[in-house]
Design a protein around this motif. Sequence first.
Motif, PDB file in Angstrom:
ATOM      1  N   ASN A 165      -1.222 -12.917 -13.083  1.00  0.00           N
ATOM      2  CA  ASN A 165      -0.226 -11.851 -13.127  1.00  0.00           C
ATOM      3  C   ASN A 165       0.236 -11.412 -11.742  1.00  0.00           C
ATOM      4  N   CYS A 166      -0.515 -11.774 -10.711  1.00  0.00           N
ATOM      5  CA  CYS A 166      -0.252 -11.253  -9.374  1.00  0.00           C
ATOM      6  C   CYS A 166       1.170 -11.586  -8.913  1.00  0.00           C
ATOM      7  N   GLY A 167       1.904 -10.558  -8.558  1.00  0.00           N
ATOM      8  CA  GLY A 167       3.252 -10.737  -8.035  1.00  0.00           C
ATOM      9  C   GLY A 167       4.325 -10.992  -9.067  1.00  0.00           C
ATOM     10  N   LYS A 168       3.969 -11.099 -10.342  1.00  0.00           N
ATOM     11  CA  LYS A 168       4.955 -11.409 -11.371  1.00  0.00           C
ATOM     12  C   LYS A 168       5.791 -10.177 -11.706  1.00  0.00           C
ATOM     13  N   LEU A 169       7.038 -10.413 -12.077  1.00  0.00           N
ATOM     14  CA  LEU A 169       7.965  -9.354 -12.451  1.00  0.00           C
ATOM     15  C   LEU A 169       8.321  -9.451 -13.929  1.00  0.00           C
ATOM     16  N   PRO A 170       8.664  -8.320 -14.575  1.00  0.00           N
ATOM     17  CA  PRO A 170       8.772  -6.982 -13.985  1.00  0.00           C
ATOM     18  C   PRO A 170       7.412  -6.348 -13.727  1.00  0.00           C
ATOM     19  N   ILE A 171       7.344  -5.512 -12.701  1.00  0.00           N
ATOM     20  CA  ILE A 171       6.095  -4.904 -12.286  1.00  0.00           C
ATOM     21  C   ILE A 171       5.404  -4.172 -13.432  1.00  0.00           C
ATOM     22  N   GLY A 172       6.173  -3.408 -14.185  1.00  0.00           N
ATOM     23  CA  GLY A 172       5.588  -2.585 -15.238  1.00  0.00           C
ATOM     24  C   GLY A 172       4.866  -3.368 -16.311  1.00  0.00           C
ATOM     25  N   LEU A 173       5.224  -4.648 -16.452  1.00  0.00           N
ATOM     26  CA  LEU A 173       4.613  -5.465 -17.490  1.00  0.00           C
ATOM     27  C   LEU A 173       3.275  -6.052 -17.054  1.00  0.00           C
ATOM     28  N   TYR A 174       3.096  -6.275 -15.755  1.00  0.00           N
ATOM     29  CA  TYR A 174       1.921  -7.004 -15.285  1.00  0.00           C
ATOM     30  C   TYR A 174       0.920  -6.177 -14.477  1.00  0.00           C
ATOM     31  N   VAL A 175       1.319  -4.993 -14.040  1.00  0.00           N
ATOM     32  CA  VAL A 175       0.398  -4.155 -13.273  1.00  0.00           C
ATOM     33  C   VAL A 175      -0.459  -3.324 -14.222  1.00  0.00           C
ATOM     34  N   THR A 176      -1.775  -3.358 -14.011  1.00  0.00           N
ATOM     35  CA  THR A 176      -2.695  -2.561 -14.827  1.00  0.00           C
ATOM     36  C   THR A 176      -2.706  -1.113 -14.381  1.00  0.00           C
ATOM     37  N   GLY A 177      -2.590  -0.882 -13.077  1.00  0.00           N
ATOM     38  CA  GLY A 177      -2.577   0.479 -12.545  1.00  0.00           C
ATOM     39  C   GLY A 177      -2.788   0.485 -11.046  1.00  0.00           C
ATOM     40  N   TRP A 178      -3.016   1.666 -10.510  1.00  0.00           N
ATOM     41  CA  TRP A 178      -3.215   1.858  -9.076  1.00  0.00           C
ATOM     42  C   TRP A 178      -4.623   2.399  -8.817  1.00  0.00           C
ATOM     43  N   ILE A 179      -5.216   1.963  -7.704  1.00  0.00           N
ATOM     44  CA  ILE A 179      -6.502   2.516  -7.293  1.00  0.00           C
ATOM     45  C   ILE A 179      -6.410   2.933  -5.823  1.00  0.00           C
ATOM     46  N   ASN A 180      -7.249   3.876  -5.439  1.00  0.00           N
ATOM     47  CA  ASN A 180      -7.305   4.273  -4.045  1.00  0.00           C
ATOM     48  C   ASN A 180      -7.851   3.133  -3.204  1.00  0.00           C
ATOM     49  N   LYS A 181      -7.199   2.863  -2.099  1.00  0.00           N
ATOM     50  CA  LYS A 181      -7.642   1.785  -1.213  1.00  0.00           C
ATOM     51  C   LYS A 181      -9.081   1.975  -0.786  1.00  0.00           C
ATOM     52  N   ALA A 182      -9.475   3.226  -0.594  1.00  0.00           N
ATOM     53  CA  ALA A 182     -10.836   3.545  -0.145  1.00  0.00           C
ATOM     54  C   ALA A 182     -11.890   3.218  -1.195  1.00  0.00           C
ATOM     55  N   ASP A 183     -11.469   3.025  -2.457  1.00  0.00           N
ATOM     56  CA  ASP A 183     -12.429   2.765  -3.530  1.00  0.00           C
ATOM     57  C   ASP A 183     -12.818   1.302  -3.666  1.00  0.00           C
ATOM     58  N   ILE A 184     -12.186   0.437  -2.875  1.00  0.00           N
ATOM     59  CA  ILE A 184     -12.539  -0.979  -2.950  1.00  0.00           C
ATOM     60  C   ILE A 184     -13.867  -1.225  -2.235  1.00  0.00           C
ATOM     61  N   VAL A 218       0.870  -1.176   0.000  1.00  0.00           N
ATOM     62  CA  VAL A 218       0.000   0.000   0.000  1.00  0.00           C
ATOM     63  C   VAL A 218       0.907   1.226   0.000  1.00  0.00           C
ATOM     64  N   VAL A 219       0.832   2.032  -1.048  1.00  0.00           N
ATOM     65  CA  VAL A 219       1.681   3.212  -1.196  1.00  0.00           C
ATOM     66  C   VAL A 219       0.790   4.431  -1.401  1.00  0.00           C
ATOM     67  N   ASN A 220       0.958   5.427  -0.561  1.00  0.00           N
ATOM     68  CA  ASN A 220       0.166   6.648  -0.680  1.00  0.00           C
ATOM     69  C   ASN A 220      -1.335   6.333  -0.651  1.00  0.00           C
ATOM     70  N   ASN A 221      -1.703   5.323   0.155  1.00  0.00           N
ATOM     71  CA  ASN A 221      -3.093   4.861   0.282  1.00  0.00           C
ATOM     72  C   ASN A 221      -3.650   4.325  -1.035  1.00  0.00           C
ATOM     73  N   ARG A 222      -2.754   3.828  -1.892  1.00  0.00           N
ATOM     74  CA  ARG A 222      -3.174   3.177  -3.136  1.00  0.00           C
ATOM     75  C   ARG A 222      -2.587   1.776  -3.219  1.00  0.00           C
ATOM     76  N   ILE A 223      -3.275   0.932  -3.992  1.00  0.00           N
ATOM     77  CA  ILE A 223      -2.795  -0.428  -4.211  1.00  0.00           C
ATOM     78  C   ILE A 223      -2.737  -0.712  -5.699  1.00  0.00           C
ATOM     79  N   ARG A 224      -1.864  -1.648  -6.065  1.00  0.00           N
ATOM     80  CA  ARG A 224      -1.717  -2.030  -7.467  1.00  0.00           C
ATOM     81  C   ARG A 224      -2.684  -3.154  -7.805  1.00  0.00           C
ATOM     82  N   ILE A 225      -3.230  -3.089  -9.020  1.00  0.00           N
ATOM     83  CA  ILE A 225      -4.126  -4.145  -9.471  1.00  0.00           C
ATOM     84  C   ILE A 225      -3.681  -4.646 -10.843  1.00  0.00           C
ATOM     85  N   THR A 226      -4.181  -5.828 -11.201  1.00  0.00           N
ATOM     86  CA  THR A 226      -3.894  -6.422 -12.496  1.00  0.00           C
ATOM     87  C   THR A 226      -5.162  -7.088 -13.025  1.00  0.00           C
TER      88      THR A 226
END
Length: 294
Positions: free
Chosen positions: A275-294, A262-270
């Motif tokens: 894809n979860c946890g796979k590297l490199p991050i930039g290839l598998y992460v779709t983006g970031w969402i606010n934790k409060a939006d879940i 959790v960074v700046n109250n955001r989490i990464r999603i895919t």
Amino acid sequence: MKTKGIDVSYYQGEVDFKKVKAAGIDFVIIRAGYGNALAYPKQIDPRFEEYYKNAKAAGLNVGPYWYSYADSVEAAKQEAKSCLAAIKGKTFEMPIFFDLEEQKQFAKGKSFCDSIVKAFCNSLEEAGYFTGLYISRSPLQTYISADVAERYALWIAEYSSKCNYSGSYGIWQYSSKGKVSGISGNVDCDYCYVDYPTTIKKGGFNGFKKASSSSSAKPQTSAKSYTKGTQITLKNTTLYVSATAKSGVKKSGAYYIYDNAVVNNRIRITNKKSNCGKLPIGLYVTGWINKADI
């Protein structure tokens, strides 16, 4: 917020960082080195260790930058390895910046510049560092795509009365001819608009240990799960390209939490559980969402 900073290399000579701090400077970004310093060790800035030690002792927030000569993705990865070797064992409150300035690099075009920025920054991210790009405004607008500009911390150089970049950025280098107590001659001066130290320390980046929850804290019986692999449903939810991006796009549908960070109250999603946890991050992460939006 706006804090004052400087950036230095061995060209500044002997620096009295206690006087720098007393002059109202909050942070310093130090050149760690340039190019492939594993092959050419003299390319480590000869004052990096001295500046780091004395700046930290003076109570300044510190970050390093690495000047790039990379002419390929592999060369950028080698520069990342060189940087990692130089900064090993240290802690940094500010991001680690990839310094992109060479005309030979810009001459290769936007796709090339994007590729070496991602190669360097993703290599540092995989090693647990919070990374960014340093670049002047004009080449930023010409040779870096919006996705890459928003993906990492952004430090822009433009020597003017204001920064004329319309996108979001964290640091503006506004002068190369500043005068600061403790430094003889000119020095680059900067303003920072993002609280990087808090984000970096809380996230456990840049050599810091991630803050753990207090053992005396009361359990939250109705807390939502932010565990890697958990499926979540977005309903016209804002998706950001980074933990610090100020704007994003609306998305709906099923996604998965990429990891437990959790960074700046955001989490990464895919968009795929595999894809979860796979590297490199930039290839598998779709983006970031606010934790409060879940």
